[in-house]
Design a protein around this motif. Structure first.
Motif, mmCIF file in Angstrom:
data_model
loop_
_atom_site.group_PDB
_atom_site.id
_atom_site.type_symbol
_atom_site.label_atom_id
_atom_site.label_comp_id
_atom_site.label_asym_id
_atom_site.label_seq_id
_atom_site.Cartn_x
_atom_site.Cartn_y
_atom_site.Cartn_z
ATOM 1 N N ASP A 87 66.005 1.407 26.691
ATOM 2 C CA ASP A 87 66.522 0.176 26.092
ATOM 3 C C ASP A 87 65.613 -0.408 25.021
ATOM 4 O OD1 ASP A 87 68.646 0.421 27.810
ATOM 5 O OD2 ASP A 87 67.849 -1.009 29.280
ATOM 6 N N HIS A 88 64.310 -0.436 25.268
ATOM 7 C CA HIS A 88 63.403 -1.126 24.352
ATOM 8 C C HIS A 88 62.689 -0.201 23.376
ATOM 9 C CE1 HIS A 88 63.987 -4.979 26.255
ATOM 10 N NE2 HIS A 88 63.877 -4.379 27.444
ATOM 11 N N LEU A 89 62.348 0.992 23.822
ATOM 12 C CA LEU A 89 61.648 1.918 22.936
ATOM 13 C C LEU A 89 62.600 2.866 22.214
ATOM 14 C CD1 LEU A 89 58.615 2.859 25.216
ATOM 15 C CD2 LEU A 89 58.689 1.173 23.382
ATOM 16 N N HIS A 90 63.856 2.907 22.679
ATOM 17 C CA HIS A 90 64.879 3.786 22.097
ATOM 18 C C HIS A 90 64.418 5.242 22.081
ATOM 19 C CE1 HIS A 90 67.025 0.177 21.063
ATOM 20 N NE2 HIS A 90 65.951 -0.282 20.425
ATOM 21 N N ARG A 91 63.829 5.655 23.198
ATOM 22 C CA ARG A 91 63.370 7.030 23.374
ATOM 23 C C ARG A 91 64.020 7.609 24.620
ATOM 24 N NH1 ARG A 91 61.624 8.150 18.587
ATOM 25 N NH2 ARG A 91 60.131 6.652 17.844
#
Length: 61
Positions: free
Chosen positions: A32-36
């Motif tokens: 969600d936050h790092l988009h990894r």
């Protein structure tokens, strides 16, 4: 000591992370936050509020 393969990416999460989260919760943070992709084999490092605790997330298959 744990050997680190060449070319392995290590991501350090800035700020503090709630250390009550399990590894499923940390994998959700990565998405969600790092988009990894947490299943990519890369290493994701999270630290607690006081800076004394860390959790390391790595999928090895």
């Amino acid at each position: 000591m744990i050997p680190v393969p060449l070319g392995l990416r290590v991501w350090l999460a800035t700020g503090h992370t709630d250390m009550r989260k399990g590894f499923d919760g940390l994998a959700a943070l990565v998405q969600d936050h790092l988009h990894r992709d947490p299943f990519s084999g890369q290493v994701f490092v999270f630290r607690g509020r006081a800076g004394r605790l860390i959790k390391v997330l790595r999928w090895d298959g």
